[in-house]
Design an enzyme around this catalytic site. Structure first.
Site, PDB file in Angstrom:
ATOM      1  N   SER A 156      -0.385 -18.839  14.831  1.00  0.00           N
ATOM      2  CA  SER A 156      -1.024 -19.728  13.871  1.00  0.00           C
ATOM      3  C   SER A 156      -0.571 -19.335  12.480  1.00  0.00           C
ATOM      4  O   SER A 156      -0.188 -18.180  12.244  1.00  0.00           O
ATOM      5  CB  SER A 156      -2.553 -19.597  13.963  1.00  0.00           C
ATOM      6  OG  SER A 156      -3.188 -20.284  12.894  1.00  0.00           O
ATOM      7  N   TYR A 169     -10.313 -14.336  14.249  1.00  0.00           N
ATOM      8  CA  TYR A 169      -9.176 -15.156  14.661  1.00  0.00           C
ATOM      9  C   TYR A 169      -7.915 -14.746  13.904  1.00  0.00           C
ATOM     10  O   TYR A 169      -6.839 -14.609  14.498  1.00  0.00           O
ATOM     11  CB  TYR A 169      -9.504 -16.624  14.401  1.00  0.00           C
ATOM     12  CG  TYR A 169      -8.441 -17.607  14.836  1.00  0.00           C
ATOM     13  CD1 TYR A 169      -8.350 -18.011  16.165  1.00  0.00           C
ATOM     14  CD2 TYR A 169      -7.558 -18.156  13.919  1.00  0.00           C
ATOM     15  CE1 TYR A 169      -7.399 -18.932  16.572  1.00  0.00           C
ATOM     16  CE2 TYR A 169      -6.599 -19.087  14.315  1.00  0.00           C
ATOM     17  CZ  TYR A 169      -6.522 -19.466  15.642  1.00  0.00           C
ATOM     18  OH  TYR A 169      -5.578 -20.373  16.034  1.00  0.00           O
TER      19      TYR A 169
END
Length: 265
Positions: A156, A169
């Site tokens: 990501s 995350y």
């Protein structure tokens, strides 16, 4: 230079290759699986819910691709290991692994219990590591000049950059970037390349609330070079490229597919 080496045939074709895409029953994972199948690969569609997995398999087959169900939870190492062995026995050697499964939990730092952080790290980082290790054992050795195994981690843009309220995350995805480099060094001698794709803002089902928020679209209009959300199908080309012969001398790299988010300010 030998002319035969100058123009290899169909560098993006994946005929005869077997690919496992985790979390591919919907969203970005399904788009990756569809694209790999359209490039000629046999695709193993993975997810925890059998109905969703079989629906995705039917969708890919309706488009003319080859797909098979692979229902198991990657977060359970024993279950995943058993499933990989069964898939190997049923379909032959695995050539491509796309580690796509990920979970997100946006909360301020002090709202997290330690077990919550461990859970996210386990799903987003430890499980992909273990699945890559097991998958690499099932990949056939690369012949000189041949096409070796491929591992592609879906990270990501939250790996190289960060914002408040997303600590677990971001930590996991940053670790997945580092894991990509470490596995590239570890598995290179076996002819296996390991790369990553870092998506930016994509208009997926999981992001439907943000997609419906016009203020987010306005913000992306200013924050990205292309000025918009990414379409789910726009992730697919990067994965096919890294899985193909065209990327045979690329390893340890992370390719951002983000509309210019990381490059734009």
């Amino acid at each position: 230079m030998n002319p035969a080496h100058a123009c290899p045939p169909h560098p993006f074709r994946l005929d005869g290759r077997l690919a496992l895409v985790t979390g591919s029953a919907r969203g970005l994972g399904l788009n990756m699986a569809c694209a790999l199948a359209q490039a000629g690969a046999q695709v193993l569609v993975n997810g925890r819910q059998a109905e969703a997995v079989h629906g995705a398999v039917a969708h890919i087959r309706a488009l003319g691709g080859q797909a098979h169900p692979a229902v198991f939870d990657i977060a359970h190492a024993d279950e995943a290991g058993t499933a990989l062995k069964a898939l190997h026995q049923g379909h032959g050697p695995l050539h491509i692994l796309v580690n796509n499964v990920g979970q997100r939990d946006r909360r301020p730092l002090d709202d997290f219990e330690l077990d919550d952080i461990r859970r996210l790290l386990d799903v987003n980082l430890v499980a992909p590591l273990e699945l890559a290790r097991q998958a690499a054992r099932l990949m056939p050795p690369s012949e000189p000049g041949g096409l070796g195994g491929r591992i592609i981690n879906i990270t990501s843009i939250a790996g190289p950059i960060s914002r408040a309220g997303d600590v677990a995350y971001t930590t996991a995805k940053g670790g997945l970037d580092a894991l990509t480099r470490a596995l590239a060094a570890e598995l290179g001698p076996r002819g296996i390349t390991v790369n990553a794709v870092a998506p930016g803002y994509f208009a997926t089902e999981a992001n439907h609330e943000m997609v419906a928020d016009t203020s987010v679209a306005e913000w992306l209009g200013k924050r990205t070079s292309l000025g918009r959300w990414g379409r789910p199908d726009e992730i697919a080309g990067a994965v096919v490229f890294l899985a193909s012969a065209a990327a045979s001398y690329i390893t340890g790299q992370t390719l951002a597919v983000d509309g210019g988010y990381l490059a734009h300010f």
